[in-house]
Every structure is written in structure tokens, then in C-alpha cells.
Motif scaffolding. Structure first.
Motif, mmCIF file in Angstrom:
data_model
loop_
_atom_site.group_PDB
_atom_site.id
_atom_site.type_symbol
_atom_site.label_atom_id
_atom_site.label_comp_id
_atom_site.label_asym_id
_atom_site.label_seq_id
_atom_site.Cartn_x
_atom_site.Cartn_y
_atom_site.Cartn_z
ATOM 1 N N ILE A 101 42.502 28.890 49.815
ATOM 2 C CA ILE A 101 43.643 29.651 50.349
ATOM 3 C C ILE A 101 43.916 30.920 49.533
ATOM 4 N N VAL A 102 44.011 30.753 48.187
ATOM 5 C CA VAL A 102 44.327 31.928 47.351
ATOM 6 C C VAL A 102 43.243 33.006 47.458
ATOM 7 N N PRO A 103 41.941 32.682 47.269
ATOM 8 C CA PRO A 103 40.899 33.719 47.398
ATOM 9 C C PRO A 103 40.495 33.981 48.844
ATOM 10 N N ARG A 104 41.122 33.247 49.811
ATOM 11 C CA ARG A 104 40.883 33.417 51.246
ATOM 12 C C ARG A 104 39.418 33.176 51.623
ATOM 13 N N LYS A 105 38.819 32.105 51.070
ATOM 14 C CA LYS A 105 37.442 31.709 51.415
ATOM 15 C C LYS A 105 37.509 30.551 52.421
#
Length: 586
Positions: A47-51
Motif C-alpha cells: 500500500i505505502v509504495p503502491r506495488k
């Protein structure tokens, strides 16, 4: 745990089921720790690095974890269920067997409803704890251990701060156990009293209705029901006091976690995913510690139940075989019975019989006459070793009956009690009770001798007629005649008739007595009766009063001398004697 150790012999054979159940539950707990890690990876790595390309793989991993955990929990339930049912089966058989061999002295004070409660509700509580509760209680340790280890691996400082309230939470749970255990003991006793009230009322419903005492019975039941209700309320009050404290301690832990953990995330010393994983893990620990009270509750119930079941299993058997006790063989028994200065008392009461001495030679008939409480029935119960004598001895064929195997001794004796008991079964089964390979002709012959055949054949299904509980549906005389037939079919060497014709009319009694003449031939017979007509043909009559033999002799001898026998004879035959005197005067 002492109670569980005492019960260990009943489940030791299947102890591997308990071990497998614990292993499967521990494995399910360990597998459950994967979920917070997957959650942490989802936040920090997806979620944080949007992978988002890794989402399907994480979803599949969650499904696999859930499936594996479900399989392990199924295995835990399977092995736990097998263990619990095996234990209940063994324990139920052991209790029932013990009840069969407990002495008459135990049943003098035992209550049917209480025993039923022990063999049902108490056994069920033990089954559930041994089968599932013990593993669940142990799983609290696993969850705290595994969860704490995982939290330490993420952030040991936050772990120490967060778990600071856990000792208080555990202390409250243990305090709860010390309070709730006595409450559950009292609750079990109250439930037992309630069950006894219902059982006695149903059994004696005819007496209740005949005396119009329904309101009294309702009031009596209400009092016992209120006692049970008050115990339930007291237990609920304990729960209401302790569980809010547990919830408060749990909430404090969560508040500390969010406050300290949130600060660490803001300062960059901890990732958001780690905080979320930490939040899942804290409930992983709080849940079981909070539920420790529930698990302890199950334990205390099973402990209280185990104590009540062990009371039955550890009950002392007063009358039992000696080592190398003799086995009586029917063909070798002559039936020579002798009471040698016998004295016996029930517990610490005054002696029921004192210095009783008589001999019944093989094939003779000994009659006992006396008022209620004179000791007549006690003599017959001593003969069948329902109790052991306090002083003196009773011999059969010259050997003290305490030297014989109890089962083989009683197999040579048939008793017809004054209070007739019939089982909820067919008349055929009641007459042939406990006997194998009995032909229908033999059953009919015994019924004919007892003058029961005619009324049995008048019933719609004859000998296959099913009688109600305790013989309901039959008159007192009919029940008594079936009981006599049951005793005669056994073909004993010693026959005991304890007021066996009290519930039949004089004409039927005369017919039964005529049948007895054939049956008694060659057997030693002890007859207790209130009617002299039942005793006058006895070889010896013993008149009892306050536990002592005050007169002995034949009918002809006793009516010739002043005494209680002649007094009873004159009362019972007053009309006959007055008519005879009138004829002589005429």
C-alpha cells in the motif's frame, strides 16, 4: 489439578489423543501468527509504495493460512472429541458398575436425583473440559508465548510497555477462579437437590395427588429452585464484578499501544505496518488472557463435577469378598442356616437385632412374627449379606457366610420383598429377570405357582404386556404375585418371603400358600408375615419384639402358652373363636 490426576486412569489409554489435540491447537495458534505479518507486508510493501501487483499473491497466502488453520482446528476438535467421549464412556461405566456393588448401607441415605445428576451433568462437564477445555486452557500459554515472541521481534521496547498490565489482568483472572469455584460447587449441590425433587415427585405422583398436596410440592420445588437461582445470580455477580476489571486492563494496554506506538510511527522509529501488526498481536495476547476467566470457569466446573463423581467412585464398599472367598456350587448347597447370637445395628443407632440365635435345618420353614421395627426384615437382610453382623455369625452349611463369594451366596437365595419393584419391561422379562436360557414353560409354571398366570392371560398381550415404571398399571397384589413368580423361577436353595402376601386377599393368599407347599419342599425358607395364617405351618416360629426373640416354637406350642403370639392369634381369629365358642355353648 488433583481431581484430573485422580481421573487419569480413565483416559490414560487414549492420552495420545490429548497430545495430538494440544499439538494441533498449538500449530493452529502458530499458523495464526502469519496473518499479522501478512498484514504488515500489505501495508509496508504494497500500500505505502503502491506495488499493487503483489495483492493477488498476498490474498492467496491469506486463503492458504486460513485453510491450514481450519484443518488444524478440525484435527484438534476431532482428537479432543474422541478423548472426551472415550473418557465419558469409561467413567460412566465405572460409576454405574460402582453403584451396582455399593452396599445397602450407602443406599440407605443416597438420593436418586443426586446420583442421576452426577452421572449426567457432572460427567458432561468433565467430558467437555478433558476433551477441549484443557487444551484451550493450555493454548492460553501458547498464544501469550507466541504472540509476545512476535511482538519482541518487531519492537521489544513497545512490547514491554504494552504488556505492563498483563500481570494485573492475569491476577484478576486467578482471583476470579478462587471465588467462582465454591460458587459452582454450591450450584451443583443446588441442581442436585432440584433434580431429586423432580424425581421424587414424579415417582410419588399418586401419593401427592391422593393427599391433594400439589401446592405443597410446588412450594417445595420453588424453594429449591430459588436456591439454584440465587446461586446462579451469585455467580453472575462475580462475573459482573471481575470482567469489567479485565476489560479495563485490556483497554489500558490498547491505549498505551496506540499512544506510544503512534508516537514511534510519527518519529519514524516504527513503520505503519508494524504498528498495525502490533495492534493485531496485542489482541492476540489480550484475548486469551481476558478469556482466562472463561477457561478457568470451565476448569472450576469440571473440578467441582469431578469431585462429585469421585465421591461415588471412592465410596467404601462395606460388604465385599475376602481374598480367596469360597464359591458356592448349587449342587453342593444343603441349605443348613444358623444364626449364632447375632447382634446388628444400622450405623450408630441402637441395635436392630440383639442376640438372635436359631437354626434352620435343610428343607425347614422358619417363620418370623412381630410388630413394625421388631427386626424381622433385618434378619433376612443379614442372611443375604446386605449388611455384615456386628457380633456373632451366620453360617450356611456350617461355614460363616462371610467366607463365601457374595455373588454366589446371593445366587442361592431368592427374596420377595414387601415393597415390590418391577422394571419397565414385559411381564415375561420381569419374571425371568437376570436368568438366561429360561423356557416359556418354566416362566408359566412359576407364574402358576404364584397364582399370577390367570390375570396375566387376561391382559391383551399376555406375558408380553409391558408394565409401567415400577409396575404402574398393576394392582399391589398383581405386582406381588409377579415378584413371587420371579423368585420361584430362580430355583433357589434358600427362599426368603418378606411379607410376600401382604398385598393379596385372604383367598389368594391361601392359594399362594398352597403353591408354596410344593415350592418349599426341599428348600430352607424364611417367612416374615403379619398374618398367622402365613406362618402356622412353619416348622418353627420366632416372635420378635424390639430386636429380640421373645418366643420360639411351633404354632401349636405357642398358642398354648401366654404371650404375644397367642395375643396376636386371638386378635386375628377373634370372629372365628367367638363363633366356635358360641357353637360349644349351644
Amino acid at each position: 489439578m488433583d481431581v484430573l490426576r485422580q481421573l487419569r486412569g480413565f483416559y490414560r489409554e487414549k492420552l495420545h489423543y490429548l497430545i495430538l489435540s494440544i499439538i494441533c491447537l498449538a500449530a493452529a495458534t502458530a499458523v495464526g501468527l502469519i496473518t499479522p505479518n501478512l498484514l504488515r507486508r500489505l501495508i509496508d510493501d504494497v500500500i505505502v509504495p503502491r506495488k499493487f501487483t503483489e495483492v493477488p499473491m498476498l490474498a492467496i497466502a491469506v486463503v492458504v493460512v486460513v485453510f491450514v488453520k481450519a484443518c488444524l482446528q478440525f484435527a484438534h476438535g476431532f482428537f479432543g472429541g474422541r478423548l472426551g467421549n472415550f473418557l465419558a464412556y469409561r467413567l460412566r461405566n465405572a460409576c454405574y458398575e460402582k453403584l451396582q456393588f455399593l452396599s445397602f448401607r450407602y443406599y440407605d441415605t443416597a438420593k436418586t436425583g443426586d446420583l442421576m445428576s452426577r452421572l449426567t451433568g457432572d460427567l458432561e462437564a468433565i467430558r467437555m473440559f478433558i476433551g477441549f477445555g484443557f487444551a484451550q486452557l493450555l493454548n492460553v500459554f501458547f498464544m501469550v508465548l507466541f504472540g509476545s515472541a512476535m511482538m519482541f521481534s518487531i519492537n521489544w521496547q513497545l512490547t514491554l510497555v504494552t504488556l505492563i498490565t498483563m500481570p494485573f489482568l492475569a491476577g484478576i483472572a486467578l482471583k476470579f477462579e478462587s471465588k467462582i469455584h465454591p460458587a459452582f460447587q454450591e450450584m451443583r449441590l443446588a441442581l442436585s437437590a432440584l433434580t431429586t425433587a423432580v424425581q421424587e415427585n414424579v415417582t410419588g405422583v399418586r401419593t401427592v395427588k391422593s393427599f391433594a398436596r400439589e401446592s405443597y410440592e410446588v412450594e417445595k420445588f420453588s424453594h429449591r429452585n430459588e436456591r439454584y437461582k440465587n446461586n446462579q445470580i451469585f455467580a453472575a455477580e462475580l462475573w459482573s464484578k471481575f470482567f469489567p476489571l479485565m476489560e479495563l486492563m485490556a483497554s489500558v494496554s490498547v491505549a498505551i499501544l496506540l499512544g506510544v506506538g503512534g508516537t514511534l510511527v510519527i518519529n519514524g522509529r516504527m513503520s505503519l505496518g508494524e504498528l498495525v501488526a502490533f495492534f493485531s498481536l496485542i489482541w492476540y495476547i489480550i484475548g486469551p488472557v481476558w478469556g482466562l476467566g472463561f477457561q478457568i470457569n470451565n476448569y472450576t466446573q469440571s473440578k467441582a463435577s469431578g469431585e462429585r463423581v469421585l465421591e461415588v467412585l471412592n465410596q467404601r464398599i462395606d460388604v465385599k469378598d475376602k481374598e480367596n472367598a469360597r464359591e458356592l456350587v448349587s449342587s453342593e448347597v444343603k441349605g443348613d442356616v444358623e444364626f449364632n447370637h447375632v447382634t446388628f445395628a444400622y450405623g450408630n443407632k441402637m441395635p436392630a437385632v440383639t442376640d438372635i440365635h436359631f437354626r434352620a435345618k435343610p428343607g425347614t420353614v422358619i417363620g418370623f412374627l412381630g410388630g413394625t421395627g421388631s427386626g424381622k426384615s433385618t434378619i433376612t437382610q443379614l442372611m443375604m449379606r446386605a449388611y455384615d453382623v456386628n457380633e456373632g455369625s451366620i453360617t450356611l452349611d456350617g461355614v460363616d457366610i462371610r467366607e463365601y463369594n457374595v455373588r454366589s451366596l446371593r445366587s442361592q437365595i431368592s427374596t420377595v420383598f414387601q415393597e415390590t419393584f418391577l422394571f419397565s419391561s414385559s411381564i415375561r422379562n420381569n419374571i425371568s429377570y437376570g436368568l438366561k436360557n429360561v423356557t416359556m414353560d418354566e416362566i408359566i409354571r412359576a407364574a402358576q405357582l404364584a397364582k399370577a398366570h390367570d390375570f396375566i392371560m387376561e391382559m391383551a398381550e399376555g406375558y408380553d404386556t409391558v408394565v409401567g415404571e415400577r409396575g404402574m398399571g398393576l394392582s399391589g397384589g398383581q405386582k406381588q404375585r409377579i415378584a413371587i413368580a420371579r423368585a420361584l423361577l430362580k430355583n433357589p436353595r434358600i427362599l426368603i418371603l418378606d411379607d410376600a402376601t401382604s398385598a393379596v386377599d385372604m383367598e389368594t393368599e391361601h392359594e399362594i400358600q398352597a403353591g408354596f407347599q410344593e415350592v418349599m419342599r426341599g428348600r430352607t425358607t424364611l417367612i416374615i408375615a403379619h398374618r398367622i395364617s402365613s406362618l402356622r405351618h412353619a416348622d418353627q416360629i420366632i416372635v420378635m419384639n424390639e430386636g429380640r426373640a421373645v418366643q420360639q416354637g411351633t404354632h401349636e406350642e405357642l398358642i398354648e402358652v401366654p404371650g404375644p403370639y397367642r395375643d396376636v392369634y386371638r386378635i386375628q381369629y377373634a370372629d372365628y373363636l367367638s363363633r366356635a365358642t358360641g357353637r360349644e355353648g349351644a
